[in-house]
Scaffold this motif. Structure first.
Motif, PDB file in Angstrom:
ATOM      1  N   LEU A 158       1.058  -0.726   0.083  1.00 45.66           N
ATOM      2  CA  LEU A 158      -0.257   0.151   0.697  1.00 45.66           C
ATOM      3  C   LEU A 158       1.252   0.585  -0.217  1.00 45.66           C
ATOM      4  O   LEU A 158       0.792   2.348  -1.094  1.00 45.66           O
ATOM      5  CB  LEU A 158      -0.727   0.261   1.009  1.00 45.66           C
ATOM      6  CG  LEU A 158      -1.559  -1.201   1.170  1.00 45.66           C
ATOM      7  CD1 LEU A 158      -2.948  -0.925   3.039  1.00 45.66           C
ATOM      8  CD2 LEU A 158      -2.853  -0.554   0.214  1.00 45.66           C
ATOM      9  N   ILE A 159       2.111   1.098   1.207  1.00 44.80           N
ATOM     10  CA  ILE A 159       2.672   2.818   0.828  1.00 44.80           C
ATOM     11  C   ILE A 159       3.222   2.599  -0.536  1.00 44.80           C
ATOM     12  O   ILE A 159       3.901   3.873  -1.184  1.00 44.80           O
ATOM     13  CB  ILE A 159       3.727   2.649   1.809  1.00 44.80           C
ATOM     14  CG1 ILE A 159       3.108   2.244   3.445  1.00 44.80           C
ATOM     15  CG2 ILE A 159       5.108   3.411   2.011  1.00 44.80           C
ATOM     16  CD1 ILE A 159       2.545   3.918   3.707  1.00 44.80           C
ATOM     17  N   TYR A 169       9.931   4.351   4.499  1.00 45.94           N
ATOM     18  CA  TYR A 169      10.740   3.039   4.493  1.00 45.94           C
ATOM     19  C   TYR A 169      10.499   2.430   5.605  1.00 45.94           C
ATOM     20  O   TYR A 169      10.394   3.303   6.535  1.00 45.94           O
ATOM     21  CB  TYR A 169      11.691   2.476   4.036  1.00 45.94           C
ATOM     22  CG  TYR A 169      13.604   3.068   5.321  1.00 45.94           C
ATOM     23  CD1 TYR A 169      13.430   2.066   6.029  1.00 45.94           C
ATOM     24  CD2 TYR A 169      14.063   4.871   5.383  1.00 45.94           C
ATOM     25  CE1 TYR A 169      14.313   2.410   6.774  1.00 45.94           C
ATOM     26  CE2 TYR A 169      14.522   4.390   6.542  1.00 45.94           C
ATOM     27  CZ  TYR A 169      14.746   3.314   7.183  1.00 45.94           C
ATOM     28  OH  TYR A 169      15.213   4.043   8.605  1.00 45.94           O
ATOM     29  N   MET A 170       9.801   0.843   5.631  1.00 45.72           N
ATOM     30  CA  MET A 170       9.564   0.451   6.908  1.00 45.72           C
ATOM     31  C   MET A 170      11.108  -0.256   7.868  1.00 45.72           C
ATOM     32  O   MET A 170      11.279  -0.673   6.884  1.00 45.72           O
ATOM     33  CB  MET A 170       8.960  -1.071   6.557  1.00 45.72           C
ATOM     34  CG  MET A 170       7.963  -1.444   8.111  1.00 45.72           C
ATOM     35  SD  MET A 170       6.598  -2.491   7.938  1.00 45.72           S
ATOM     36  CE  MET A 170       5.048  -1.548   7.226  1.00 45.72           C
ATOM     37  N   ALA A 171      11.221  -0.336   9.072  1.00 51.88           N
ATOM     38  CA  ALA A 171      12.514   0.065   9.391  1.00 51.88           C
ATOM     39  C   ALA A 171      11.867  -1.322   9.787  1.00 51.88           C
ATOM     40  O   ALA A 171      10.627  -2.159  10.045  1.00 51.88           O
ATOM     41  CB  ALA A 171      13.262   0.340  11.195  1.00 51.88           C
ATOM     42  N   ALA A 172      13.538  -2.332  10.395  1.00 49.66           N
ATOM     43  CA  ALA A 172      13.158  -3.634  10.828  1.00 49.66           C
ATOM     44  C   ALA A 172      12.031  -4.435  11.881  1.00 49.66           C
ATOM     45  O   ALA A 172      11.563  -4.971  12.087  1.00 49.66           O
ATOM     46  CB  ALA A 172      14.354  -4.313  11.418  1.00 49.66           C
ATOM     47  N   ASN A 173      11.800  -2.954  13.045  1.00 45.06           N
ATOM     48  CA  ASN A 173      11.100  -3.104  14.102  1.00 45.06           C
ATOM     49  C   ASN A 173       9.829  -2.560  14.045  1.00 45.06           C
ATOM     50  O   ASN A 173       9.061  -2.553  14.542  1.00 45.06           O
ATOM     51  CB  ASN A 173      11.668  -1.725  14.726  1.00 45.06           C
ATOM     52  CG  ASN A 173      11.338  -0.089  14.834  1.00 45.06           C
ATOM     53  OD1 ASN A 173      10.768  -0.161  13.647  1.00 45.06           O
ATOM     54  ND2 ASN A 173      12.198   0.166  15.706  1.00 45.06           N
ATOM     55  N   GLY A 174       8.868  -2.093  12.519  1.00 36.31           N
ATOM     56  CA  GLY A 174       8.495  -2.042  11.868  1.00 36.31           C
ATOM     57  C   GLY A 174       7.764  -0.679  12.005  1.00 36.31           C
ATOM     58  O   GLY A 174       6.103  -0.279  11.439  1.00 36.31           O
ATOM     59  N   ARG A 175       8.340  -0.343  12.033  1.00 32.88           N
ATOM     60  CA  ARG A 175       8.325   1.153  12.163  1.00 32.88           C
ATOM     61  C   ARG A 175       8.323   1.691  11.065  1.00 32.88           C
ATOM     62  O   ARG A 175       8.881   1.342  10.451  1.00 32.88           O
ATOM     63  CB  ARG A 175       9.255   1.954  13.138  1.00 32.88           C
ATOM     64  CG  ARG A 175       8.492   2.166  14.763  1.00 32.88           C
ATOM     65  CD  ARG A 175       9.293   2.698  15.307  1.00 32.88           C
ATOM     66  NE  ARG A 175       9.663   4.266  14.921  1.00 32.88           N
ATOM     67  CZ  ARG A 175      10.628   5.404  15.002  1.00 32.88           C
ATOM     68  NH1 ARG A 175      11.884   4.161  15.630  1.00 32.88           N
ATOM     69  NH2 ARG A 175      11.326   6.303  14.501  1.00 32.88           N
ATOM     70  N   MET A 176       7.127   3.095  10.430  1.00 33.86           N
ATOM     71  CA  MET A 176       7.963   3.868   9.102  1.00 33.86           C
ATOM     72  C   MET A 176       8.726   5.353   9.734  1.00 33.86           C
ATOM     73  O   MET A 176       8.527   5.592  10.483  1.00 33.86           O
ATOM     74  CB  MET A 176       6.605   4.108   9.135  1.00 33.86           C
ATOM     75  CG  MET A 176       5.377   2.760   8.439  1.00 33.86           C
ATOM     76  SD  MET A 176       5.965   2.811   7.028  1.00 33.86           S
ATOM     77  CE  MET A 176       6.480   3.492   5.481  1.00 33.86           C
ATOM     78  N   VAL A 177       9.785   4.827   8.791  1.00 36.21           N
ATOM     79  CA  VAL A 177      10.055   6.000   8.412  1.00 36.21           C
ATOM     80  C   VAL A 177      10.589   6.763   7.522  1.00 36.21           C
ATOM     81  O   VAL A 177      10.625   6.080   6.525  1.00 36.21           O
ATOM     82  CB  VAL A 177      12.014   5.245   9.120  1.00 36.21           C
ATOM     83  CG1 VAL A 177      13.051   6.174   9.803  1.00 36.21           C
ATOM     84  CG2 VAL A 177      11.826   4.030  10.618  1.00 36.21           C
ATOM     85  N   LYS A 178      10.725   8.179   7.526  1.00 36.07           N
ATOM     86  CA  LYS A 178      10.785   8.821   6.551  1.00 36.07           C
ATOM     87  C   LYS A 178      12.852   8.708   5.986  1.00 36.07           C
ATOM     88  O   LYS A 178      13.582   8.862   7.014  1.00 36.07           O
ATOM     89  CB  LYS A 178      10.909  10.623   7.016  1.00 36.07           C
ATOM     90  CG  LYS A 178      10.652  11.657   5.776  1.00 36.07           C
ATOM     91  CD  LYS A 178       9.967  12.646   5.768  1.00 36.07           C
ATOM     92  CE  LYS A 178       9.744  13.776   5.599  1.00 36.07           C
ATOM     93  NZ  LYS A 178       9.230  13.251   4.110  1.00 36.07           N
TER      94      LYS A 178
END
Length: 198
Positions: A158-159, A169-178
């Motif tokens: 979706l993103i 992008y999605m970090a390894a911990n599941g957070r969305m990061v700019k």
């Protein structure tokens, strides 16, 4: 005449009896074979389910890049990774390890630890692998349940499809990061970071 008829009747009855007995024996044999096959299939299915259930994502890790060797002692390799590569306490010992199907040329096992605290301790030290020549190409991440993996995959899709998707992008911990932005224009003479020499 009656005697001949009686003998013929007895012979026919004996033939029918013998054929019936042979059929019952064959049927019993076939049923036995089918039952054995069914038990074998059920046992294999049960073993697969047990293997799948034995790795609880809350206490499990995925290791990527740990080379696969024929006849390897996987438990010993994982212990070396934990104790030598990550510098974890030698008391920390995996409860179970299993080699999973490699994606591409990145083989690695699934590792189950005894508790969530042990898992957190390992994940906090995972950045130390890059400083160890023996494990610099090995990566450790948290295991996820099937539902979590599917949600993450769908979310990434979706993103990617949104107009601003490339900025995150999605970090390894599941957070969305700019993503950090690098100025698109900069002059060779060393113009400012905003890209303008107006």
């Amino acid at each position: 005449m009656e005697k001949m008829m009686a003998e013929s009747q007895n012979a026919v009855l004996k033939e029918i009896e013998k054929a019936t007995k042979d059929m019952m024996t064959n049927l019993d044999t076939e049923v036995g074979i089918m039952c054995a096959r069914m038990e074998n299939i059920e046992q294999k299915m049960s073993e697969k389910e047990t293997k799948k259930k034995s790795f609880d994502p809350d206490v499990s890790l995925i290791v990527v890049g740990l080379p696969h060797l024929e006849g390897e002692d996987l438990m010993a390799k994982v212990k070396d990774l934990l104790h030598i590569g990550l510098g974890c306490d030698t008391a920390l010992c995996p409860a179970a390890v299993e080699r999973v199907r490699a994606r591409g040329n990145r083989p690695g096992p699934k590792v189950e630890l005894s508790s969530a605290l042990e898992k957190v301790a390992v994940l906090r030290r995972k950045s130390e692998l890059k400083d160890n020549d023996s494990f610099k190409d090995v990566y450790v991440s948290s295991a996820k349940s099937h539902a979590e993996r599917m949600m993450e995959l769908n979310f990434r899709t979706l993103i990617r499809e949104t107009a601003v998707g490339r900025d995150f992008y999605m970090a390894a911990n599941g957070r969305m990061v700019k993503r950090t932005q690098v100025p698109r224009r900069a002059t060779r003479e060393g113009s400012s970071a905003d890209g303008g020499d107006a």
